[in-house]
Design a protein around this motif. Sequence first.
Motif, PDB file in Angstrom:
ATOM      1  N   TYR A  73       0.840  -1.188   0.000  1.00 58.47           N
ATOM      2  CA  TYR A  73       0.000   0.000   0.000  1.00 58.47           C
ATOM      3  C   TYR A  73       0.883   1.249   0.000  1.00 58.47           C
ATOM      4  N   GLN A  74       1.154   1.771  -1.188  1.00 56.59           N
ATOM      5  CA  GLN A  74       1.876   3.020  -1.314  1.00 56.59           C
ATOM      6  C   GLN A  74       0.881   4.176  -1.231  1.00 56.59           C
ATOM      7  N   HIS A  75       1.443   5.402  -1.207  1.00 63.83           N
ATOM      8  CA  HIS A  75       0.575   6.572  -1.036  1.00 63.83           C
ATOM      9  C   HIS A  75      -0.482   6.657  -2.127  1.00 63.83           C
ATOM     10  N   GLU A  76      -0.080   6.382  -3.387  1.00 61.50           N
ATOM     11  CA  GLU A  76      -1.036   6.508  -4.492  1.00 61.50           C
ATOM     12  C   GLU A  76      -2.068   5.387  -4.513  1.00 61.50           C
ATOM     13  N   ASP A  77      -1.886   4.386  -3.636  1.00 61.83           N
ATOM     14  CA  ASP A  77      -2.834   3.280  -3.565  1.00 61.83           C
ATOM     15  C   ASP A  77      -3.899   3.498  -2.499  1.00 61.83           C
ATOM     16  N   LEU A  78      -3.850   4.620  -1.793  1.00 58.99           N
ATOM     17  CA  LEU A  78      -4.748   4.876  -0.667  1.00 58.99           C
ATOM     18  C   LEU A  78      -5.650   6.078  -0.948  1.00 58.99           C
ATOM     19  N   PHE A  79      -6.801   6.099  -0.293  1.00 56.37           N
ATOM     20  CA  PHE A  79      -7.624   7.299  -0.270  1.00 56.37           C
ATOM     21  C   PHE A  79      -6.879   8.385   0.509  1.00 56.37           C
ATOM     22  N   ASP A  80      -7.193   9.631   0.212  1.00 56.83           N
ATOM     23  CA  ASP A  80      -6.629  10.729   0.989  1.00 56.83           C
ATOM     24  C   ASP A  80      -7.678  11.821   1.093  1.00 56.83           C
ATOM     25  N   ILE A  81      -7.589  12.606   2.146  1.00 55.94           N
ATOM     26  CA  ILE A  81      -8.541  13.688   2.373  1.00 55.94           C
ATOM     27  C   ILE A  81      -7.772  14.969   2.659  1.00 55.94           C
ATOM     28  N   ASP A  82      -8.500  16.064   2.653  1.00 57.84           N
ATOM     29  CA  ASP A  82      -7.922  17.353   3.043  1.00 57.84           C
ATOM     30  C   ASP A  82      -7.881  17.388   4.565  1.00 57.84           C
ATOM     31  N   TRP A  83      -6.743  16.986   5.116  1.00 61.45           N
ATOM     32  CA  TRP A  83      -6.645  16.838   6.568  1.00 61.45           C
ATOM     33  C   TRP A  83      -6.769  18.170   7.295  1.00 61.45           C
ATOM     34  N   THR A  84      -6.278  19.246   6.703  1.00 59.90           N
ATOM     35  CA  THR A  84      -6.366  20.556   7.354  1.00 59.90           C
ATOM     36  C   THR A  84      -7.825  20.960   7.538  1.00 59.90           C
ATOM     37  N   ASP A  88      -9.313  21.135  11.274  1.00 62.14           N
ATOM     38  CA  ASP A  88      -9.515  22.511  11.738  1.00 62.14           C
ATOM     39  C   ASP A  88     -10.945  23.002  11.553  1.00 62.14           C
ATOM     40  N   ASP A  89     -11.583  22.617  10.437  1.00 62.00           N
ATOM     41  CA  ASP A  89     -12.909  23.165  10.107  1.00 62.00           C
ATOM     42  C   ASP A  89     -14.026  22.132  10.147  1.00 62.00           C
ATOM     43  N   ASP A  90     -13.692  20.887  10.488  1.00 61.41           N
ATOM     44  CA  ASP A  90     -14.697  19.828  10.530  1.00 61.41           C
ATOM     45  C   ASP A  90     -15.375  19.638   9.182  1.00 61.41           C
ATOM     46  N   GLU A  91     -14.584  19.782   8.096  1.00 60.46           N
ATOM     47  CA  GLU A  91     -15.087  19.580   6.746  1.00 60.46           C
ATOM     48  C   GLU A  91     -14.433  18.358   6.118  1.00 60.46           C
ATOM     49  N   ILE A  92     -15.189  17.695   5.235  1.00 65.44           N
ATOM     50  CA  ILE A  92     -14.687  16.480   4.580  1.00 65.44           C
ATOM     51  C   ILE A  92     -14.555  16.752   3.094  1.00 65.44           C
ATOM     52  N   ALA A  93     -13.372  16.486   2.582  1.00 68.88           N
ATOM     53  CA  ALA A  93     -13.132  16.609   1.142  1.00 68.88           C
ATOM     54  C   ALA A  93     -12.144  15.521   0.748  1.00 68.88           C
ATOM     55  N   ILE A  94     -12.573  14.584  -0.076  1.00 66.25           N
ATOM     56  CA  ILE A  94     -11.683  13.524  -0.544  1.00 66.25           C
ATOM     57  C   ILE A  94     -10.832  14.074  -1.681  1.00 66.25           C
ATOM     58  N   THR A  95      -9.509  14.055  -1.481  1.00 67.52           N
ATOM     59  CA  THR A  95      -8.591  14.606  -2.478  1.00 67.52           C
ATOM     60  C   THR A  95      -8.021  13.532  -3.393  1.00 67.52           C
TER      61      THR A  95
END
Length: 332
Positions: A73-84, A88-95
């Motif tokens: 499982y490399q980085h490009e093999d995983l989901f990622d989100i806007d962690w900031t 900080d803002d309790d918002e979800i955005a899948i990047t």
Amino acid sequence: MPDKRHRAPARSVPPPQARDKLAFLLALVPWLLEHDRVSVAEAAAYFGVSEEEIRASVSLVAMSGVPGSTSTYQHEDLFDIDWTAFEDDDEIAITQHVAIDDAPRLSAREAAALIAGLQYLQALPENADRTAIRALVEKLSRGASAAPSQLAVAGGPESEVLGLVRRAVADGRRVRFAYLNSRGEREEREVDPLRVESIDADWYLRGWCHLRQALRTFRFDRMSDMVVTDAPIEHDASEVRLPDTLFEPTSSDLEVTIEAAPEVIGLLADYIPDGALTTQVGDRIRTTLRVSHYHGLKRLIAGMPGTVQVVAPEQARRAVSEWATAGLARYA
């Protein structure tokens, strides 16, 4: 001082089972992708769960993926989100998402075919929840690999008659109408409406006929003076077995031998009785049809020009021939 070891534990809501968690995640991820950026509170309100459960699920999604070509499982093999934004803002955005685009999708032609079928279903009176069908049509349009062809299915029987039948089905009311039977006789019928169906351009009402005390099929173009009565239906579709075929054979049916091209045999399936003898004659298939009268046979054969020929009996051959000759003469 009481012994705390024997104190009853506080009751709590049992955690969801693994299968429930998986089902929730499978619904959550497409929803997040469709909505681009949403707050934790909005997601919790939509799915009817706590905000904490949404946060935990999003964190789990961010650690999920598929093994790549290296089987790790490399980085490009995983989901990622806007962690900031998430922290900080309790918002979800899948990047970044993986595997979602690899799922099979309908082609534009497949989606158009399904949409055409749904448009046809909208005309049937038993489909009262037409909003759900429209929503499904919109999902099919969005989910296809390309934009489906713009199309419209030809309407059914006259809207006034269909509207009355639809209202009768929704209200559970009997309908009364004048009917021109196969012998050209006009009869008054009272019917518990069950289903509307069509074969090619002809539309039919299937219902429980109180005159015959049996399930009967009525052609819309032979019905007139349609009235929705105040009498409640005595039979509904849940208790009356509707055969798969539109027409059921009776002892008074007429048998007709025909030869047809193989590609149209499927269109005649409703008229071919079970156990009918089928033989190959050159490039045609010879079999037997059952019809209630020769008038219906004339229309049936005329609807398949050049592909079906009546072989016997002579009376049936003559009826079809005379009808076709009379039609041709009108073009002279």
